[in-house]
Design a protein around this motif. Sequence first.
Motif, short mmCIF file in Angstrom:
data_model
loop_
_atom_site.label_atom_id
_atom_site.label_comp_id
_atom_site.label_asym_id
_atom_site.label_seq_id
_atom_site.Cartn_x
_atom_site.Cartn_y
_atom_site.Cartn_z
N ARG A 9 0.85 -1.19 0.00
CA ARG A 9 0.00 0.00 0.00
C ARG A 9 0.89 1.24 0.00
N ARG A 10 0.55 2.20 -0.87
CA ARG A 10 1.40 3.39 -1.04
C ARG A 10 0.72 4.68 -0.61
N TYR A 52 -1.52 8.37 -14.89
CA TYR A 52 -2.20 7.36 -14.08
C TYR A 52 -1.18 6.54 -13.28
N PHE A 53 -0.05 6.24 -13.91
CA PHE A 53 1.04 5.53 -13.24
C PHE A 53 1.56 6.34 -12.06
N ARG A 54 1.72 7.64 -12.27
CA ARG A 54 2.26 8.51 -11.22
C ARG A 54 1.26 8.67 -10.08
N LEU A 55 -0.02 8.75 -10.39
CA LEU A 55 -1.03 8.90 -9.35
C LEU A 55 -1.11 7.67 -8.45
N ASN A 56 -0.68 6.51 -8.97
CA ASN A 56 -0.63 5.31 -8.15
C ASN A 56 0.62 5.25 -7.26
N ARG A 57 1.49 6.26 -7.39
CA ARG A 57 2.69 6.40 -6.57
C ARG A 57 3.67 5.24 -6.75
N LEU A 58 3.73 4.73 -7.96
CA LEU A 58 4.75 3.73 -8.27
C LEU A 58 6.07 4.44 -8.56
N ALA A 137 0.29 0.74 -18.76
CA ALA A 137 -0.96 0.26 -18.16
C ALA A 137 -0.82 -1.17 -17.66
N ALA A 138 -0.04 -2.00 -18.35
CA ALA A 138 0.13 -3.40 -17.93
C ALA A 138 0.94 -3.49 -16.64
N ILE A 139 1.96 -2.65 -16.49
CA ILE A 139 2.77 -2.69 -15.27
C ILE A 139 1.93 -2.30 -14.06
N LEU A 140 0.94 -1.45 -14.27
CA LEU A 140 0.08 -1.03 -13.15
C LEU A 140 -0.66 -2.20 -12.53
N ILE A 141 -1.04 -3.18 -13.33
CA ILE A 141 -1.94 -4.24 -12.85
C ILE A 141 -1.29 -5.08 -11.75
N PRO A 142 -0.11 -5.68 -11.95
CA PRO A 142 0.43 -6.53 -10.88
C PRO A 142 0.95 -5.75 -9.68
#
Length: 281
Positions: A9-10, A52-58, A137-142
């Motif tokens: 969790r981020r 979207y990737f950045r908003l997920n804090r990855l 988008a694919a990296i976001l899933i796992p």
Amino acid sequence: MLVTWPYRRRGSFLEAFDPRARLLAALSLMLSTLFFWDVRVLAGLWGLALLYFRLNRLTWRETRRAWLFTGFVAFVFVFITFLTGRGGFEVYQTERLLARLVLPISLFGWTPAIPITVERLFFALSQMCRMGTVITAAILIPYTLDPSQYGVVFRGLGLPDKIAYAMDLAFRFIPTLGRDAMQTMDAQRARGYELENVRGGPIAQIRRLAPLVVPVTLHALMAAEDIIDAMDLRAFGVGRRTWLTELRFQRHDFLLLGLSAALFFGSMAAAALGFGRFWTP
């Protein structure tokens, strides 16, 4: 024992959304790229995926291996298409020559030459933007989906129990296979096997990699057989099963789903009206 992707969790506000809504949002980004060849539109979609990737804090540090592997595969594919020009024949009919790269070799009197055209260049850029969107988008899933909810998410999307559980196992198989490969590699090194000194031709290299490939493959088959036996003993698939976690859409989930649907169907409508076709300056 199955392992999972390094999920944690981020503290992102997107974690409050239903995982099914987040998964469908990522899928809508992937599918929207199929309707366009205009590099400007595809670059915008890639930018949206990166946002979207950045908003997920990855972070780059935790996703570096996935980026490097998928990026290398995408670059090789795009580069080969650029050299041959095969992929763009259905997108453009004429080519404007910029330069001709003559290779300093000769094969039976023939000197290979690679024409560099405007169309090939922008087709390669379009391909890279399209693949970049799909990869992001694919990296976001796992990395953003809780492993304990894999089966629940796919079942909540309307898939049958068997397919949902198969998807759950498939998501866990790749990191498990990587873990087994690393353990086998360490064990073979402890026995004096030097993996770094694999020499010879392709056949010789394949033979010398057998002490690594064979144990990993056999262990994967045995683990799959154990899972099948355990599911049979628990009468899996006899009737409708229940899940420990129950997911419910909230108001903000419907908002995200609406935006995802608007992106996908808007892209479809724009492509039907002729917007976003292949473009060169």
